[in-house]
Design a protein around this motif. Structure first.
Motif, short mmCIF file in Angstrom:
data_model
loop_
_atom_site.label_atom_id
_atom_site.label_comp_id
_atom_site.label_asym_id
_atom_site.label_seq_id
_atom_site.Cartn_x
_atom_site.Cartn_y
_atom_site.Cartn_z
N TYR A 9 17.13 43.11 18.62
CA TYR A 9 17.97 41.99 19.05
C TYR A 9 17.11 40.78 19.41
O TYR A 9 17.43 39.64 19.03
CB TYR A 9 18.82 42.38 20.27
CG TYR A 9 19.48 41.17 20.90
CD1 TYR A 9 20.61 40.60 20.33
CD2 TYR A 9 18.92 40.55 22.02
CE1 TYR A 9 21.19 39.46 20.86
CE2 TYR A 9 19.50 39.42 22.56
CZ TYR A 9 20.62 38.88 21.98
OH TYR A 9 21.18 37.74 22.51
N ARG A 10 16.03 40.99 20.15
CA ARG A 10 15.19 39.86 20.54
C ARG A 10 14.57 39.18 19.33
O ARG A 10 14.41 37.95 19.30
CB ARG A 10 14.10 40.32 21.52
CG ARG A 10 14.58 40.38 22.97
CD ARG A 10 13.51 40.97 23.87
NE ARG A 10 12.30 40.17 23.86
CZ ARG A 10 11.89 39.41 24.88
NH1 ARG A 10 12.61 39.33 25.97
NH2 ARG A 10 10.76 38.76 24.81
N GLN A 11 14.21 39.95 18.32
CA GLN A 11 13.68 39.35 17.09
C GLN A 11 14.76 38.54 16.38
O GLN A 11 14.50 37.45 15.88
CB GLN A 11 13.11 40.45 16.19
CG GLN A 11 11.82 41.05 16.72
CD GLN A 11 11.43 42.34 16.04
OE1 GLN A 11 12.26 42.99 15.39
NE2 GLN A 11 10.18 42.73 16.19
N ARG A 12 15.97 39.10 16.35
CA ARG A 12 17.08 38.33 15.75
C ARG A 12 17.38 37.10 16.59
O ARG A 12 17.69 36.03 16.06
CB ARG A 12 18.33 39.21 15.65
CG ARG A 12 18.18 40.40 14.71
CD ARG A 12 19.53 41.04 14.40
NE ARG A 12 20.26 41.45 15.58
CZ ARG A 12 20.12 42.62 16.19
NH1 ARG A 12 19.25 43.50 15.71
NH2 ARG A 12 20.84 42.93 17.26
N ARG A 13 17.26 37.23 17.90
CA ARG A 13 17.52 36.10 18.79
C ARG A 13 16.50 34.98 18.57
O ARG A 13 16.84 33.80 18.58
CB ARG A 13 17.49 36.57 20.25
CG ARG A 13 17.69 35.45 21.28
CD ARG A 13 19.10 34.86 21.18
NE ARG A 13 19.28 33.72 22.05
CZ ARG A 13 19.60 33.82 23.35
NH1 ARG A 13 19.78 35.01 23.90
NH2 ARG A 13 19.77 32.75 24.08
N PHE A 14 15.25 35.38 18.34
CA PHE A 14 14.22 34.38 18.02
C PHE A 14 14.64 33.58 16.80
O PHE A 14 14.56 32.34 16.78
CB PHE A 14 12.88 35.07 17.78
CG PHE A 14 11.78 34.13 17.37
CD1 PHE A 14 11.09 33.38 18.31
CD2 PHE A 14 11.42 33.98 16.03
CE1 PHE A 14 10.08 32.50 17.95
CE2 PHE A 14 10.43 33.10 15.64
CZ PHE A 14 9.75 32.36 16.60
#
Length: 296
Positions: A9-14
């Motif tokens: 999720y954090r990578q997608r959020r980036f």
């Protein structure tokens, strides 16, 4: 470096934040590629979370912004650097993305605002209570990984006592404290655990009383996860074991306002060290003790 097949999720959020930064600069994907000296498909992969972006290129994109718009570029750089790494990675083969994404977000948070209607928040559950909750699941897939899921939940709780732990503010509806998951003894120990956890300097616990007329509870549980920069906050809504993440500015702000109202409606926080004679009004500790005494 190859493209990520299953970004967190954090990578997608980036990637989402890079897209927002590009759009704020008024650039198309093609125009951003020219500014960054990249091919257009590379930019698209960045925005999909399948690959990252160097600090130099991110700064170039930020420089394309107008002078009236500011963006937390340093925080976004940290988000890109830290994504996808941590103790939770050891569980990648056995647990789904919902578990891993939540642990990763909690690890990067400075504040966690949790509201629960029918369950004690996972970060405050005892092992026995968590086991009972997972045993009540309706999905066969949950039963297959029950022991691992409970172990994972206990591991998550270490975030509250680690270096630079986040502040946890938990608001729990009284209904959650009256459901006897696992039986009387399990619930007794769980209530005692709440009192014990309230002694941590970074933990605040409030209870919403069933007796408060005209104070209806919020319709569903949620957790507001705040990193160093408010603009990068996330709201987690967990329904039937499926996590929904909201990260647009309006949703984060609205849930923050809802939590503030819930805090006003709830009883004063648990203060386990307060002497009885110092309490002159109904509070969360008194309500927990009221529910606890018949279980002793």
């Amino acid at each position: 470096m190859g493209l990520r097949v299953d970004p967190t999720y954090r990578q997608r959020r980036f990637g989402v934040e890079v897209r927002r930064l590009r759009e704020a600069a008024g650039l198309t994907v093609s125009e951003a590629a020219q500014v960054l000296g990249m091919r257009q498909p590379h930019v698209s992969n960045v925005e999909a979370g399948r690959t990252s972006l160097s600090a130099e290129r991110l700064q170039k994109l930020a420089q394309a912004l107008s002078g009236t718009y500011t963006y937390p570029v340093d925080a976004l750089l940290a988000l890109g650097r830290e994504s996808g790494k941590g103790w939770w990675s050891d569980y990648h083969a056995t647990l789904g993305a919902n578990h891993l994404d939540l642990a990763e977000l909690e690890a990067g948070a400075v504040a966690l605002h949790s509201y629960e209607l029918l369950l004690v928040p996972g970060l405050l559950q005892t092992f026995e209570y968590a086991t009972a909750v997972h045993s009540s699941g309706f999905s066969p897939a949950v039963n297959d990984v029950r022991e691992t899921a409970v172990e994972f939940r206990m591991q998550r709780q270490r975030v509250l006592t680690g270096d630079q732990p986040p502040r946890l503010h938990a608001i729990i509806h009284e209904a959650a404290l009256r459901v006897l998951y696992g039986g009387r003894a399990v619930m007794r120990d769980q209530l005692l655990r709440l009192i014990e956890a309230s002694r941590l300097p970074n933990v605040t616990i409030q209870v919403i009383s069933l007796e408060d007329e005209g104070r209806s509870a919020f319709s569903h549980p949620f957790m507001l996860i705040e990193p160093d920069v408010v603009e990068l906050g996330t709201v987690l809504i967990d329904q039937l074991g499926k996590a929904q993440y909201l990260d647009d500015r309006q949703s984060v702000a609205e849930y923050g306002q809802s939590f503030a109202r819930l805090s006003e409606l709830a009883l004063p926080p648990v203060d386990a060290d307060a002497v009885p004679e110092a309490r002159t009004a109904k509070d969360s500790l008194g309500l927990i003790q009221h529910i606890l005494y018949p279980l002793l």
